[in-house]
Scaffold this motif. Structure first.
Motif, PDB file in Angstrom:
ATOM      1  N   LYS A  44      23.574 -43.333  24.465  1.00 35.78           N
ATOM      2  CA  LYS A  44      23.400 -43.483  23.014  1.00 35.78           C
ATOM      3  C   LYS A  44      22.568 -44.713  22.684  1.00 35.78           C
ATOM      4  N   THR A  45      21.485 -44.886  23.452  1.00 40.44           N
ATOM      5  CA  THR A  45      20.557 -45.988  23.211  1.00 40.44           C
ATOM      6  C   THR A  45      19.203 -45.431  22.808  1.00 40.44           C
ATOM      7  N   LEU A  46      18.410 -46.255  22.167  1.00 42.19           N
ATOM      8  CA  LEU A  46      17.057 -45.873  21.805  1.00 42.19           C
ATOM      9  C   LEU A  46      16.111 -46.178  22.964  1.00 42.19           C
ATOM     10  N   PRO A  47      14.998 -45.462  23.043  1.00 38.15           N
ATOM     11  CA  PRO A  47      14.006 -45.788  24.077  1.00 38.15           C
ATOM     12  C   PRO A  47      13.406 -47.170  23.853  1.00 38.15           C
ATOM     13  N   ASP A  48      12.818 -47.694  24.898  1.00 38.18           N
ATOM     14  CA  ASP A  48      11.917 -48.837  24.751  1.00 38.18           C
ATOM     15  C   ASP A  48      10.610 -48.235  24.224  1.00 38.18           C
ATOM     16  N   PHE A  49      10.434 -48.283  22.911  1.00 36.54           N
ATOM     17  CA  PHE A  49       9.309 -47.569  22.305  1.00 36.54           C
ATOM     18  C   PHE A  49       7.963 -48.097  22.781  1.00 36.54           C
ATOM     19  N   ALA A  50       7.867 -49.405  22.963  1.00 37.97           N
ATOM     20  CA  ALA A  50       6.598 -49.968  23.431  1.00 37.97           C
ATOM     21  C   ALA A  50       6.269 -49.441  24.826  1.00 37.97           C
ATOM     22  N   ALA A  51       7.280 -49.351  25.686  1.00 42.19           N
ATOM     23  CA  ALA A  51       7.046 -48.850  27.039  1.00 42.19           C
ATOM     24  C   ALA A  51       6.679 -47.370  27.021  1.00 42.19           C
ATOM     25  N   MET A  52       7.366 -46.586  26.185  1.00 47.71           N
ATOM     26  CA  MET A  52       7.058 -45.161  26.105  1.00 47.71           C
ATOM     27  C   MET A  52       5.656 -44.941  25.532  1.00 47.71           C
ATOM     28  N   ARG A  53       5.269 -45.747  24.554  1.00 46.22           N
ATOM     29  CA  ARG A  53       3.902 -45.661  24.019  1.00 46.22           C
ATOM     30  C   ARG A  53       2.888 -45.956  25.105  1.00 46.22           C
ATOM     31  N   ALA A  54       3.171 -46.948  25.942  1.00 44.14           N
ATOM     32  CA  ALA A  54       2.255 -47.294  27.030  1.00 44.14           C
ATOM     33  C   ALA A  54       2.104 -46.129  27.999  1.00 44.14           C
ATOM     34  N   MET A  55       3.196 -45.445  28.311  1.00 43.38           N
ATOM     35  CA  MET A  55       3.141 -44.309  29.225  1.00 43.38           C
ATOM     36  C   MET A  55       2.282 -43.186  28.643  1.00 43.38           C
ATOM     37  N   LEU A  56       2.482 -42.879  27.364  1.00 41.89           N
ATOM     38  CA  LEU A  56       1.714 -41.808  26.739  1.00 41.89           C
ATOM     39  C   LEU A  56       0.255 -42.207  26.584  1.00 41.89           C
ATOM     40  N   PHE A  57      -0.001 -43.466  26.298  1.00 42.47           N
ATOM     41  CA  PHE A  57      -1.382 -43.928  26.189  1.00 42.47           C
ATOM     42  C   PHE A  57      -2.080 -43.835  27.535  1.00 42.47           C
ATOM     43  N   TYR A  58      -1.341 -44.141  28.604  1.00 38.96           N
ATOM     44  CA  TYR A  58      -1.916 -43.999  29.947  1.00 38.96           C
ATOM     45  C   TYR A  58      -2.369 -42.557  30.175  1.00 38.96           C
ATOM     46  N   VAL A  59      -1.532 -41.575  29.816  1.00 38.93           N
ATOM     47  CA  VAL A  59      -1.898 -40.165  29.997  1.00 38.93           C
ATOM     48  C   VAL A  59      -3.162 -39.850  29.224  1.00 38.93           C
ATOM     49  N   ASP A  60      -3.258 -40.366  28.029  1.00 36.39           N
ATOM     50  CA  ASP A  60      -4.430 -40.112  27.185  1.00 36.39           C
ATOM     51  C   ASP A  60      -5.669 -40.788  27.764  1.00 36.39           C
ATOM     52  N   GLU A  61      -5.497 -41.976  28.273  1.00 30.50           N
ATOM     53  CA  GLU A  61      -6.642 -42.798  28.677  1.00 30.50           C
ATOM     54  C   GLU A  61      -7.192 -42.416  30.053  1.00 30.50           C
ATOM     55  N   PHE A  62      -6.330 -41.990  30.954  1.00 30.81           N
ATOM     56  CA  PHE A  62      -6.792 -41.694  32.312  1.00 30.81           C
ATOM     57  C   PHE A  62      -6.900 -40.190  32.580  1.00 30.81           C
ATOM     58  N   PRO A  63      -5.789 -39.455  32.704  1.00 31.31           N
ATOM     59  CA  PRO A  63      -5.952 -38.016  32.988  1.00 31.31           C
ATOM     60  C   PRO A  63      -6.785 -37.272  31.945  1.00 31.31           C
ATOM     61  N   GLU A  64      -6.539 -37.524  30.658  1.00 30.70           N
ATOM     62  CA  GLU A  64      -7.231 -36.767  29.621  1.00 30.70           C
ATOM     63  C   GLU A  64      -8.715 -37.111  29.542  1.00 30.70           C
ATOM     64  N   ARG A  65      -9.073 -38.370  29.736  1.00 32.91           N
ATOM     65  CA  ARG A  65     -10.463 -38.803  29.523  1.00 32.91           C
ATOM     66  C   ARG A  65     -11.289 -38.870  30.805  1.00 32.91           C
ATOM     67  N   LEU A  66     -10.629 -38.970  31.964  1.00 34.56           N
ATOM     68  CA  LEU A  66     -11.362 -39.078  33.234  1.00 34.56           C
ATOM     69  C   LEU A  66     -11.166 -37.851  34.117  1.00 34.56           C
ATOM     70  N   HIS A  67      -9.913 -37.511  34.358  1.00 38.59           N
ATOM     71  CA  HIS A  67      -9.582 -36.457  35.319  1.00 38.59           C
ATOM     72  C   HIS A  67      -9.998 -35.080  34.813  1.00 38.59           C
ATOM     73  N   HIS A  68      -9.529 -34.707  33.636  1.00 41.55           N
ATOM     74  CA  HIS A  68      -9.796 -33.357  33.129  1.00 41.55           C
ATOM     75  C   HIS A  68     -11.276 -33.066  32.893  1.00 41.55           C
ATOM     76  N   PRO A  69     -12.023 -33.964  32.243  1.00 45.54           N
ATOM     77  CA  PRO A  69     -13.440 -33.638  32.020  1.00 45.54           C
ATOM     78  C   PRO A  69     -14.214 -33.395  33.316  1.00 45.54           C
ATOM     79  N   LYS A  70     -13.903 -34.149  34.360  1.00 46.41           N
ATOM     80  CA  LYS A  70     -14.638 -33.948  35.614  1.00 46.41           C
ATOM     81  C   LYS A  70     -14.272 -32.622  36.268  1.00 46.41           C
TER      82      LYS A  70
END
Length: 204
Positions: A44-70
């Protein structure tokens, strides 16, 4: 459609090593998200929102912008030209790539809503996160099972020389590369958020 290819004795091209390393790191991170959410719900705790944002931003910044286009712009066209029978699978994977940017934005918005609006938005974020993770893992499984072995069988040395040059530049920190100066802080936040042994957080 499933295409079964014979095992190949050819050396594994750098491109395939890069893709598999990135898939492995990303899959480990994605699988940690439902574990973290379940642990937070249980306590019954809340996420570490800053950490979760960092994880999702990583997905956007690396796999979405580098991996998939290639994959969509370089690898898949070469295979599409040599293996017409796999075009339907490649079309589906390309569509997944096209939808990826919108999907990660929706998930980031759902996380922001959870952070701003509180417990009333927990269920919506968790449901969207679980769907996203499941879809992404299925996508990578299809590539690993059907596409990459066929690429190794069908593509030429000239193809691999071109692809290797492009994929060698990816340098995804989660797959073992030192992060560039711009990404050091982001990578540290992601590592701190991830449970051991992938990251520095407590094992789940």
């Amino acid at each position: 459609m499933t295409v079964t290819s014979a095992p190949s004795s050819k050396p594994i091209p750098l491109t395939l090593k890069v893709i598999r390393d990135e898939h492995g790191a990303l899959a480990a991170m994605l699988r940690s998200i439902p574990l973290l959410l379940a642990e937070q719900r249980r306590h019954k705790t809340l996420p570490d929102f800053a950490a979760m944002r960092a994880m999702l931003f990583y997905v956007d910044e690396f796999p979405e912008r580098l991996h998939h286009p290639k994959e969509s712009e370089l690898l898949f066209p070469k295979l599409r030209a040599r293996a017409p029978e796999i075009r339907g699978v490649l079309d589906k994977l390309d569509e997944d790539h096209r939808r990826g940017e919108h999907a990660i934005r929706e998930l980031e918005h759902a996380l922001l809503a959870f952070e701003m609006m509180g417990e009333a938005r927990r269920d919506a974020f968790e449901e969207k996160a679980l769907r996203y993770v499941k879809s992404y893992l299925q996508h990578m499984e299809i590539e690993e099972r059907e596409i990459l072995p066929l690429c190794q069988q069908m593509l030429s040395e000239a193809d691999w020389a071109e692809l290797d040059e492009a994929f060698a530049a990816n340098q995804d920190p989660l797959s073992g590369h030192a992060p560039s100066e711009d990404y050091v802080a982001l990578f540290q936040k992601v590592l701190a958020a991830l449970p051991a042994p992938l990251g520095l957080g407590p094992a789940l």
